[in-house]
Design a protein around this motif. Sequence first.
Motif, PDB file in Angstrom:
ATOM      1  N   LEU A 124      55.029  74.512  38.395  1.00 57.80           N
ATOM      2  CA  LEU A 124      53.622  74.173  39.167  1.00 57.80           C
ATOM      3  C   LEU A 124      54.039  74.081  40.579  1.00 57.80           C
ATOM      4  N   ALA A 125      55.063  73.012  40.705  1.00 56.40           N
ATOM      5  CA  ALA A 125      55.244  72.726  42.162  1.00 56.40           C
ATOM      6  C   ALA A 125      55.848  73.827  42.840  1.00 56.40           C
ATOM      7  N   LEU A 126      56.722  74.599  42.156  1.00 55.54           N
ATOM      8  CA  LEU A 126      57.111  75.600  42.905  1.00 55.54           C
ATOM      9  C   LEU A 126      55.985  76.569  43.138  1.00 55.54           C
ATOM     10  N   ILE A 127      54.879  77.062  42.334  1.00 54.57           N
ATOM     11  CA  ILE A 127      54.112  77.849  42.754  1.00 54.57           C
ATOM     12  C   ILE A 127      53.372  77.245  44.002  1.00 54.57           C
ATOM     13  N   SER A 128      52.877  75.941  43.845  1.00 51.31           N
ATOM     14  CA  SER A 128      52.298  75.283  45.149  1.00 51.31           C
ATOM     15  C   SER A 128      53.198  75.608  46.613  1.00 51.31           C
ATOM     16  N   THR A 129      54.508  75.800  46.528  1.00 54.21           N
ATOM     17  CA  THR A 129      55.195  76.137  47.629  1.00 54.21           C
ATOM     18  C   THR A 129      55.330  77.703  48.028  1.00 54.21           C
ATOM     19  N   MET A 130      55.328  78.387  47.026  1.00 53.15           N
ATOM     20  CA  MET A 130      55.466  80.016  47.124  1.00 53.15           C
ATOM     21  C   MET A 130      54.109  80.496  47.415  1.00 53.15           C
ATOM     22  N   PHE A 131      52.791  79.788  47.163  1.00 53.60           N
ATOM     23  CA  PHE A 131      51.646  80.591  47.477  1.00 53.60           C
ATOM     24  C   PHE A 131      50.695  79.732  48.256  1.00 53.60           C
ATOM     25  N   PRO A 132      50.095  80.171  49.216  1.00 56.33           N
ATOM     26  CA  PRO A 132      49.314  79.543  50.423  1.00 56.33           C
ATOM     27  C   PRO A 132      47.898  79.003  49.451  1.00 56.33           C
ATOM     28  N   PRO A 133      47.100  78.046  49.943  1.00 49.60           N
ATOM     29  CA  PRO A 133      45.878  77.770  49.403  1.00 49.60           C
ATOM     30  C   PRO A 133      44.937  78.960  49.130  1.00 49.60           C
ATOM     31  N   GLY A 134      45.072  79.912  49.900  1.00 50.08           N
ATOM     32  CA  GLY A 134      44.146  81.241  49.732  1.00 50.08           C
ATOM     33  C   GLY A 134      44.420  82.069  48.565  1.00 50.08           C
ATOM     34  N   GLN A 135      45.888  81.870  48.048  1.00 43.21           N
ATOM     35  CA  GLN A 135      46.347  82.605  46.912  1.00 43.21           C
ATOM     36  C   GLN A 135      46.641  81.676  45.830  1.00 43.21           C
ATOM     37  N   ARG A 136      46.944  80.533  46.120  1.00 45.24           N
ATOM     38  CA  ARG A 136      47.153  79.508  44.911  1.00 45.24           C
ATOM     39  C   ARG A 136      46.351  79.612  43.870  1.00 45.24           C
ATOM     40  N   ALA A 137      45.040  79.463  43.903  1.00 42.22           N
ATOM     41  CA  ALA A 137      44.169  79.529  42.569  1.00 42.22           C
ATOM     42  C   ALA A 137      44.476  80.615  41.901  1.00 42.22           C
ATOM     43  N   PHE A 138      44.517  81.747  42.416  1.00 42.20           N
ATOM     44  CA  PHE A 138      44.907  82.981  41.587  1.00 42.20           C
ATOM     45  C   PHE A 138      46.103  82.977  41.007  1.00 42.20           C
ATOM     46  N   ALA A 139      47.196  82.545  41.641  1.00 41.52           N
ATOM     47  CA  ALA A 139      48.373  82.527  41.041  1.00 41.52           C
ATOM     48  C   ALA A 139      48.363  81.387  39.923  1.00 41.52           C
ATOM     49  N   THR A 184      68.451  84.471  36.533  1.00 46.09           N
ATOM     50  CA  THR A 184      67.582  85.227  37.569  1.00 46.09           C
ATOM     51  C   THR A 184      66.924  84.127  38.624  1.00 46.09           C
ATOM     52  N   GLY A 185      66.730  82.984  38.352  1.00 42.51           N
ATOM     53  CA  GLY A 185      66.149  82.094  39.066  1.00 42.51           C
ATOM     54  C   GLY A 185      66.658  81.690  40.426  1.00 42.51           C
ATOM     55  N   PRO A 186      68.050  81.740  40.219  1.00 37.79           N
ATOM     56  CA  PRO A 186      68.716  81.373  41.602  1.00 37.79           C
ATOM     57  C   PRO A 186      68.178  82.367  42.678  1.00 37.79           C
ATOM     58  N   PHE A 187      68.241  83.724  42.304  1.00 36.41           N
ATOM     59  CA  PHE A 187      67.811  85.002  43.133  1.00 36.41           C
ATOM     60  C   PHE A 187      66.383  84.960  43.383  1.00 36.41           C
ATOM     61  N   LEU A 188      65.593  84.939  42.692  1.00 34.56           N
ATOM     62  CA  LEU A 188      64.227  85.065  42.902  1.00 34.56           C
ATOM     63  C   LEU A 188      63.339  83.588  43.186  1.00 34.56           C
ATOM     64  N   LEU A 189      63.746  82.520  43.092  1.00 30.63           N
ATOM     65  CA  LEU A 189      62.803  81.429  43.305  1.00 30.63           C
ATOM     66  C   LEU A 189      63.551  80.714  44.401  1.00 30.63           C
ATOM     67  N   PRO A 190      62.473  80.091  45.476  1.00 31.59           N
ATOM     68  CA  PRO A 190      62.858  79.202  46.643  1.00 31.59           C
ATOM     69  C   PRO A 190      63.272  77.859  46.105  1.00 31.59           C
ATOM     70  N   GLU A 191      63.943  77.250  46.833  1.00 34.41           N
ATOM     71  CA  GLU A 191      64.231  75.906  46.515  1.00 34.41           C
ATOM     72  C   GLU A 191      63.409  75.028  47.349  1.00 34.41           C
ATOM     73  N   TYR A 192      62.972  73.886  46.997  1.00 38.21           N
ATOM     74  CA  TYR A 192      62.280  72.936  47.937  1.00 38.21           C
ATOM     75  C   TYR A 192      62.695  71.548  47.528  1.00 38.21           C
ATOM     76  N   ARG A 193      62.883  70.821  48.496  1.00 37.56           N
ATOM     77  CA  ARG A 193      63.393  69.164  48.270  1.00 37.56           C
ATOM     78  C   ARG A 193      62.748  68.683  49.449  1.00 37.56           C
ATOM     79  N   ASP A 194      62.184  67.528  49.514  1.00 37.85           N
ATOM     80  CA  ASP A 194      61.495  66.654  50.133  1.00 37.85           C
ATOM     81  C   ASP A 194      62.741  65.798  50.809  1.00 37.85           C
ATOM     82  N   THR A 195      63.410  66.182  51.864  1.00 39.67           N
ATOM     83  CA  THR A 195      64.127  65.325  52.722  1.00 39.67           C
ATOM     84  C   THR A 195      64.169  64.021  52.978  1.00 39.67           C
TER      85      THR A 195
END
Length: 453
Positions: A124-139, A184-195
């Motif tokens: 779910l956290a990756l979805i929130s990063t991958m999609f902006p608010p306008g598309q997040r609800a649909f995702a 497949t995850g390493p190639f298709l999913l972005p990484e997010y880390r709170d630095t």
Amino acid sequence: MEKTVARAGAREWIGLAVLALPTLLLAMDATVLYLAIPQLSADLRPTDSELLWIVDSYGFMVAGFLVTMGTLGDRIGRRKLLLIGATAFAAASTLAAFAPDPLFLIITRGLLGVAGATLAPSTLALISTMFPPGQRAFAIGLWATCFSAGVALGPIVGGVLLEWFWWGSVFLLAVPIMVVLVLTGPFLLPEYRDTQAGKLDLISVFLSLATVLPVIYGIKQHGSFTIIVGLVFGVLFVRRQRKLADPLLDLRMFGNRSFSVALLVLVFTMTAIGGIYLFVSQYLQVVKDFTPLVAGFWLVPSAVVLVISSLITPKLAEKWSPAVIVGVALAAATAGFGVLALADGLAAVVTGFCLVYLGIGPIMTLGTDLVIGTAPTQKAGSAAAMSETAMEFGIAFGVGVLGVVGTAVATNGQPLLDSAPAEFTSGLNVVAILCAVITAVLSVLVFRLLKGR
């Protein structure tokens, strides 16, 4: 650290398809286990207490570790934690499939819960990063639909497996799915880390577990002392979070009413679902004497309704407020529970369960979006963990508490699965009455607390 994109492209949508894999698995894992209970019981001969622990130990451990794992993902990387959890889940599933006795299965189910706690918040956290608010609800709507599809596929796939193989085969479903995710995850999913995040506070981790687990154990074993111990640790946990500059759980999120009400609804709605699904799935085999495969087919109509109601929720949200959508959805679920409370035949049970799932789809979709959408991006993992904690804890709580109530009504000291059809149906009716009360009260609260939001 990767920022949320302005508009999702092909990579994000393909990545969402990859994230659907653990979502499908978690839903299928829950439903196929219910169908496997008769075969599992005949082989391992668990007591009623052991059987309930086998069913809900997974959910309790998930609930206990979700907050920790959600926050850990924000710190070390959400994709990294997802892939670690997927590997561990596959390993624990293999162990569970070949469990030689009830205790071993309970332990491996607990290990599955720890691994599973890494999957849901990362997804779910990756979805929130991958999609902006306008598309997040649909995702998120598609994410909820994948969960619903897992509910629909679980009985069919599980029924086929149980028709030809032993009960342990239902756990081996996880292995190929997790292999695909890891590759497949390493190639298709972005990484997010709170630095900017600090170190994980191990004392807070201990206090969170010391809060959840004793309370759960006390409820199951009717032990007031352990419940009190858990509540004391809960107070200490909250006090520590308020003092820390970088807490394990940011309590300021609860200051948003939409966030708090959505969590409340998710907890108690899933409590009702956890209790009623246990009895409906067993009703088809104990009372109607269906094979697991046939029982699975009779559960498909309700799952299809769940898929449809989840898909249409984002469109409904464009026209009506959350208070209206969730409130009406809870009213529909209440009507379904009412039908189940009076049910004494197959048609009534299937119809009532379809009505329940008609209401559950919008609650899962919109409730999750409200929780994720009110949290800042750097806290998305923690917010997703709270959403999943609410659902997993609710389901496990429903099985543990409503399961005990229904069992007490359905049996006279004999094993649950050996109870007479009329007695088992009475247990189902009583659990449905309690569930109807829960969702009716929630419907009124939602209309009042979310009005104008």
